[in-house]
Design a protein around this motif. Structure first.
Motif, PDB file in Angstrom:
ATOM      1  N   LYS A  61       0.823  -1.216   0.000  1.00 41.35           N
ATOM      2  CA  LYS A  61       0.000   0.000   0.000  1.00 41.35           C
ATOM      3  C   LYS A  61       0.851   1.257   0.000  1.00 41.35           C
ATOM      4  O   LYS A  61       0.466   2.281  -0.557  1.00 41.35           O
ATOM      5  CB  LYS A  61      -0.920  -0.001   1.227  1.00 41.35           C
ATOM      6  CG  LYS A  61      -2.000  -1.073   1.199  1.00 41.35           C
ATOM      7  CD  LYS A  61      -2.890  -0.960   2.432  1.00 41.35           C
ATOM      8  CE  LYS A  61      -3.977  -2.028   2.404  1.00 41.35           C
ATOM      9  NZ  LYS A  61      -4.848  -1.940   3.606  1.00 41.35           N
ATOM     10  N   LYS A  62       2.017   1.186   0.635  1.00 44.52           N
ATOM     11  CA  LYS A  62       2.876   2.363   0.723  1.00 44.52           C
ATOM     12  C   LYS A  62       3.331   2.830  -0.656  1.00 44.52           C
ATOM     13  O   LYS A  62       3.453   4.028  -0.905  1.00 44.52           O
ATOM     14  CB  LYS A  62       4.097   2.063   1.602  1.00 44.52           C
ATOM     15  CG  LYS A  62       3.788   1.897   3.076  1.00 44.52           C
ATOM     16  CD  LYS A  62       3.305   3.209   3.680  1.00 44.52           C
ATOM     17  CE  LYS A  62       3.036   3.056   5.167  1.00 44.52           C
ATOM     18  NZ  LYS A  62       2.479   4.308   5.749  1.00 44.52           N
ATOM     19  N   ARG A  86       1.746   2.641  -3.548  1.00 43.81           N
ATOM     20  CA  ARG A  86       0.688   3.413  -4.213  1.00 43.81           C
ATOM     21  C   ARG A  86       0.477   4.757  -3.528  1.00 43.81           C
ATOM     22  O   ARG A  86       0.275   5.776  -4.205  1.00 43.81           O
ATOM     23  CB  ARG A  86      -0.620   2.618  -4.224  1.00 43.81           C
ATOM     24  CG  ARG A  86      -1.756   3.388  -4.895  1.00 43.81           C
ATOM     25  CD  ARG A  86      -2.936   2.510  -5.221  1.00 43.81           C
ATOM     26  NE  ARG A  86      -4.014   3.272  -5.832  1.00 43.81           N
ATOM     27  CZ  ARG A  86      -4.069   3.631  -7.109  1.00 43.81           C
ATOM     28  NH1 ARG A  86      -3.091   3.286  -7.924  1.00 43.81           N
ATOM     29  NH2 ARG A  86      -5.082   4.325  -7.581  1.00 43.81           N
ATOM     30  N   GLN A  87       0.547   4.792  -2.193  1.00 40.92           N
ATOM     31  CA  GLN A  87       0.346   6.052  -1.483  1.00 40.92           C
ATOM     32  C   GLN A  87       1.438   7.068  -1.821  1.00 40.92           C
ATOM     33  O   GLN A  87       1.146   8.243  -2.060  1.00 40.92           O
ATOM     34  CB  GLN A  87       0.314   5.787   0.020  1.00 40.92           C
ATOM     35  CG  GLN A  87      -0.940   5.056   0.475  1.00 40.92           C
ATOM     36  CD  GLN A  87      -0.873   4.629   1.927  1.00 40.92           C
ATOM     37  OE1 GLN A  87       0.177   4.727   2.579  1.00 40.92           O
ATOM     38  NE2 GLN A  87      -1.982   4.146   2.459  1.00 40.92           N
ATOM     39  N   GLN A  89       0.864   8.155  -5.433  1.00 38.85           N
ATOM     40  CA  GLN A  89      -0.240   9.107  -5.515  1.00 38.85           C
ATOM     41  C   GLN A  89       0.187  10.486  -5.020  1.00 38.85           C
ATOM     42  O   GLN A  89      -0.192  11.512  -5.602  1.00 38.85           O
ATOM     43  CB  GLN A  89      -1.423   8.608  -4.680  1.00 38.85           C
ATOM     44  CG  GLN A  89      -2.197   7.466  -5.306  1.00 38.85           C
ATOM     45  CD  GLN A  89      -3.423   7.127  -4.489  1.00 38.85           C
ATOM     46  OE1 GLN A  89      -3.554   7.499  -3.340  1.00 38.85           O
ATOM     47  NE2 GLN A  89      -4.335   6.388  -5.087  1.00 38.85           N
ATOM     48  N   THR A  90       0.979  10.518  -3.946  1.00 38.61           N
ATOM     49  CA  THR A  90       1.430  11.792  -3.395  1.00 38.61           C
ATOM     50  C   THR A  90       2.301  12.545  -4.391  1.00 38.61           C
ATOM     51  O   THR A  90       2.099  13.749  -4.627  1.00 38.61           O
ATOM     52  CB  THR A  90       2.209  11.558  -2.083  1.00 38.61           C
ATOM     53  OG1 THR A  90       1.366  10.896  -1.136  1.00 38.61           O
ATOM     54  CG2 THR A  90       2.691  12.873  -1.495  1.00 38.61           C
ATOM     55  N   VAL A 141      -1.709  15.353   3.010  1.00 38.68           N
ATOM     56  CA  VAL A 141      -2.180  13.965   2.935  1.00 38.68           C
ATOM     57  C   VAL A 141      -2.780  13.548   4.277  1.00 38.68           C
ATOM     58  O   VAL A 141      -3.835  12.906   4.341  1.00 38.68           O
ATOM     59  CB  VAL A 141      -1.028  13.026   2.545  1.00 38.68           C
ATOM     60  CG1 VAL A 141      -1.434  11.568   2.709  1.00 38.68           C
ATOM     61  CG2 VAL A 141      -0.590  13.299   1.108  1.00 38.68           C
ATOM     62  N   THR A 155      -6.632  12.542   4.940  1.00 43.05           N
ATOM     63  CA  THR A 155      -6.959  11.240   5.529  1.00 43.05           C
ATOM     64  C   THR A 155      -7.892  11.404   6.723  1.00 43.05           C
ATOM     65  O   THR A 155      -8.872  10.660   6.865  1.00 43.05           O
ATOM     66  CB  THR A 155      -5.673  10.521   5.976  1.00 43.05           C
ATOM     67  OG1 THR A 155      -4.795  10.380   4.853  1.00 43.05           O
ATOM     68  CG2 THR A 155      -5.989   9.140   6.532  1.00 43.05           C
ATOM     69  N   PRO A 193      -3.992  10.452  -0.326  1.00 45.47           N
ATOM     70  CA  PRO A 193      -2.627  10.831  -0.725  1.00 45.47           C
ATOM     71  C   PRO A 193      -2.590  11.644  -2.008  1.00 45.47           C
ATOM     72  O   PRO A 193      -1.807  12.594  -2.129  1.00 45.47           O
ATOM     73  CB  PRO A 193      -1.916   9.479  -0.894  1.00 45.47           C
ATOM     74  CG  PRO A 193      -2.680   8.545  -0.041  1.00 45.47           C
ATOM     75  CD  PRO A 193      -4.105   9.000  -0.138  1.00 45.47           C
TER      76      PRO A 193
END
Length: 385
Positions: A65-66, A68-69, A72-73, A212, A216, A224
């Protein structure tokens, strides 16, 4: 078997994915497909590395997941800076159209999910999660929370996102003409980082992390991406209000966008590498709702084209049922109405997330009603015999 990975394995996977993604990205840029070549390289890299771990180590890693996050950021920050000078106020006049397109997406997704459940004999709840216009991670996690078939949901969602991400750039290039000028290839300029601008880059990244975090906490979808995007829009105007700064016009180096693309692609590819053995029948059934969803997206694009003054390419990018960051990234690469595409996907994601609790409750209720009706019907048949 799904095992938790050691830190050594996790580091090895990340290093392998990045090296392979950069190598494949360099090769793909030779085909002149535009600025999303690095996204494609990441998809192939994530799938190949994860599948290799399944074969050689008998380990099925969970998608990172990190990655993609972070992707995205970085992409959100780059796009935010790109659209900072746009006339965002003009979008409000078309807000009703964006809301209409969101409702159309939700309604058609529901009907497609019901149709998919009937032809594939999949339970209704699973079918609805598989065809909902949300992200792979969100819908898969909901399936896990309710004890449903996560692999089946992830299969249809991954197939939808991957198909759209791979095909839309080619369609866009056909509609836009030659877009090679917007591509991000390997050149000396790509690695030119202004040393004097490095503190501003660090500051922008630090504020993006705060953005971000705030997004959240506010439960904004794709936090993100949209949190960093807002920071990119307000960064220069915010600093220009300070008394000791004047006429600041900072833009992150293109390398930031490239790394973000790679990580976004890797995240999509990992979902494919994470899939168990897929039968031809399962893939065949999954292709049906994917085709219907893409068809519904094209109908939505036609509606948008009739109700607005947007060109066909903008309408397709606004209504494309792919990942929001990926579609906005394509519009940025083609320099085509990025602010409109961004607003369209933001409204769609917010509409989906706002209606998700009620939607899940309704689908759960309908599934129980249908299951009860089928049970009574079967019992009646046995009694009659």
């Amino acid at each position: 078997m799904n095992k938790s990975l050691s830190t050594k394995h996790l580091i090895a996977i990340v290093v392998l994915e990045l090296l392979l993604a950069i190598t494949l990205g360099i090769a793909i840029t030779k085909f002149g497909i535009g600025g999303v070549a690095w996204l494609f390289g990441g998809i192939a890299s994530g799938a190949l590395v994860y599948k290799a771990y399944q074969i050689f180590y008998r380990i099925t890693p969970k998608p990172n997941k990190k990655a993609r996050q972070i992707g995205q950021t970085l992409v959100g920050l780059s796009i935010g800076f790109a659209i900072a000078s746009s006339n965002l106020a003009a979008i409000t006049s078309q807000l009703h159209v964006l809301i209409l397109l969101t409702l159309f997406s939700l309604v058609t997704g529901t009907f497609i999910g019901y149709f998919y459940s009937r032809i594939s004999k999949v339970n209704l709840f699973n079918a609805m999660l598989a065809t909902a216009p949300g992200g792979v991670g969100i819908m898969s996690s909901i399936a896990a929370d309710y004890g449903r078939n996560v692999s089946q949901v992830a299969l249809v969602q991954s197939l939808r996102v991957t198909t759209v991400v791979l095909t839309i750039p080619f369609v866009a290039r056909l509609l836009a003409g030659d877009s090679t000028g917007a591509s991000v290839g390997i050149s000396p300029k790509l690695f030119n980082i202004d040393i004097q601008g490095l503190p501003l880059l660090v500051l922008a990244l630090a504020i993006a992390l705060l953005g971000v975090r705030s997004a959240t906490l506010l439960k904004i979808p794709a936090a993100p991406f949209f949190g960093a995007l807002i920071v990119g829009i307000i960064f220069n105007p915010m600093l220009n209000y300070l008394p000791f700064i004047a006429d600041l016009d900072f833009t992150p180096p293109k390398l930031v966008n490239l790394i973000g693309q790679v990580l976004l692609g890797v995240a999509v590819g990992e979902h494919w590498g994470n899939q168990p053995y897929l039968s031809k029948k399962a893939v065949g059934y999954a292709l049906i709702p994917v085709g219907l969803i893409i068809g519904a997206g094209l109908i939505a694009a036609a509606i948008a084209h009739q109700l607005t003054s947007w060109d066909w390419l903008t309408c397709i990018l606004v209504t494309a049922p792919g990942g929001a960051p990926e579609m906005i990234l394509v519009s940025l690469a083609l320099d085509r109405n990025v602010e409109i595409v961004t607003a369209g996907h933001l409204v769609r994601l917010m509409g989906l997330n706002a209606s998700l609790p009620a939607w899940i409750f309704l689908i759960d209720y309908l599934e129980r009603r249908l299951s009860g009706a089928n049970t009574s019907k079967n019992a009646g048949k046995r009694v009659s015999r």
